[in-house]
Design a protein around this motif. Structure first.
Motif, PDB file in Angstrom:
ATOM      1  N   UNK A   1      20.288  10.743 -77.355  1.00  0.00           N
ATOM      2  CA  UNK A   1      19.514   9.608 -77.388  1.00  0.00           C
ATOM      3  C   UNK A   1      19.606   9.079 -75.990  1.00  0.00           C
ATOM      4  N   UNK A   2      18.337   8.754 -75.452  1.00  0.00           N
ATOM      5  CA  UNK A   2      17.997   8.041 -74.430  1.00  0.00           C
ATOM      6  C   UNK A   2      18.408   6.478 -74.719  1.00  0.00           C
ATOM      7  N   UNK A   3      19.378   6.136 -73.682  1.00  0.00           N
ATOM      8  CA  UNK A   3      19.822   4.747 -73.869  1.00  0.00           C
ATOM      9  C   UNK A   3      18.761   3.942 -73.067  1.00  0.00           C
ATOM     10  N   UNK A   4      18.224   2.798 -73.724  1.00  0.00           N
ATOM     11  CA  UNK A   4      17.656   1.807 -72.986  1.00  0.00           C
ATOM     12  C   UNK A   4      18.092   0.814 -72.509  1.00  0.00           C
ATOM     13  N   UNK A   5      19.500   0.415 -73.120  1.00  0.00           N
ATOM     14  CA  UNK A   5      20.203  -0.909 -72.606  1.00  0.00           C
ATOM     15  C   UNK A   5      21.440  -0.521 -71.733  1.00  0.00           C
ATOM     16  N   UNK A  18      10.935  -2.815 -66.799  1.00  0.00           N
ATOM     17  CA  UNK A  18       9.744  -1.826 -66.919  1.00  0.00           C
ATOM     18  C   UNK A  18       9.637  -1.531 -68.503  1.00  0.00           C
ATOM     19  N   UNK A  19      10.618  -1.759 -69.151  1.00  0.00           N
ATOM     20  CA  UNK A  19      10.595  -1.416 -70.652  1.00  0.00           C
ATOM     21  C   UNK A  19      10.160  -2.438 -71.411  1.00  0.00           C
ATOM     22  N   UNK A  20       9.850  -3.601 -70.719  1.00  0.00           N
ATOM     23  CA  UNK A  20       9.043  -4.599 -71.585  1.00  0.00           C
ATOM     24  C   UNK A  20       8.091  -5.177 -70.851  1.00  0.00           C
ATOM     25  N   UNK A  21       7.129  -5.935 -71.623  1.00  0.00           N
ATOM     26  CA  UNK A  21       6.250  -6.660 -70.918  1.00  0.00           C
ATOM     27  C   UNK A  21       5.875  -8.067 -71.821  1.00  0.00           C
ATOM     28  N   UNK A  31      11.485  -0.928 -75.063  1.00  0.00           N
ATOM     29  CA  UNK A  31      12.820  -1.360 -75.559  1.00  0.00           C
ATOM     30  C   UNK A  31      12.701  -2.497 -76.799  1.00  0.00           C
ATOM     31  N   UNK A  32      11.646  -2.981 -76.773  1.00  0.00           N
ATOM     32  CA  UNK A  32      11.496  -3.803 -78.104  1.00  0.00           C
ATOM     33  C   UNK A  32      11.117  -3.185 -79.426  1.00  0.00           C
ATOM     34  N   UNK A  33      10.321  -2.018 -79.266  1.00  0.00           N
ATOM     35  CA  UNK A  33       9.996  -1.140 -80.248  1.00  0.00           C
ATOM     36  C   UNK A  33      11.539  -0.532 -80.826  1.00  0.00           C
ATOM     37  N   UNK A  34      12.224   0.150 -79.839  1.00  0.00           N
ATOM     38  CA  UNK A  34      13.686   0.648 -80.418  1.00  0.00           C
ATOM     39  C   UNK A  34      14.288  -0.495 -81.039  1.00  0.00           C
ATOM     40  N   UNK A  35      14.426  -1.562 -80.626  1.00  0.00           N
ATOM     41  CA  UNK A  35      15.364  -2.697 -81.275  1.00  0.00           C
ATOM     42  C   UNK A  35      14.645  -2.958 -82.686  1.00  0.00           C
ATOM     43  N   UNK A  36      13.446  -3.121 -82.826  1.00  0.00           N
ATOM     44  CA  UNK A  36      12.708  -3.151 -84.151  1.00  0.00           C
ATOM     45  C   UNK A  36      12.989  -2.081 -85.006  1.00  0.00           C
TER      46      UNK A  36
END
Length: 92
Positions: A1-5, A18-21, A31-36
């Motif tokens: 898994x690629x960690x985003x945090x 860069x992972x959120x706007x 990052x928001x999509x992964x959290x969702x």
């Protein structure tokens, strides 16, 4: 898994900008999509846990806890409980 945090030394987590706007009061992005997706999974596990527990209670009230169906439901309930425990939101 690629960690985003990334864990911060002072506690909590952060994510690369860069992972959120963000704009107009909301944010979106990878990052928001992964959290969702994580939250969707957690909600599904919690709902399945509750549904399974309710079905077990019905069988218990009927005196059928030793049936194969009840044993399968108990195994499912324990599996859901363990999964929720692993992600840190549940203890049974």
């Amino acid at each position: 898994m690629e960690r985003l945090t990334a864990k911060r030394d002072e506690g909590g987590y952060e994510v690369d900008a860069g992972l959120i706007e963000c704009g107009e009061g909301t944010c979106r992005g990878r990052a928001i999509d992964r959290l969702a997706a994580y939250e969707d999974m957690q909600e599904m596990l919690e709902a399945q846990y509750e549904k399974t527990a309710e079905r077990l209670e019905v069988l218990k009230a009927q005196g059928k806890l030793k049936t194969a169906q009840a044993q399968q439901l108990l195994a499912q309930k324990l599996t859901y409980s363990n999964m929720l425990g692993l992600i840190g939101v549940h203890s049974d």
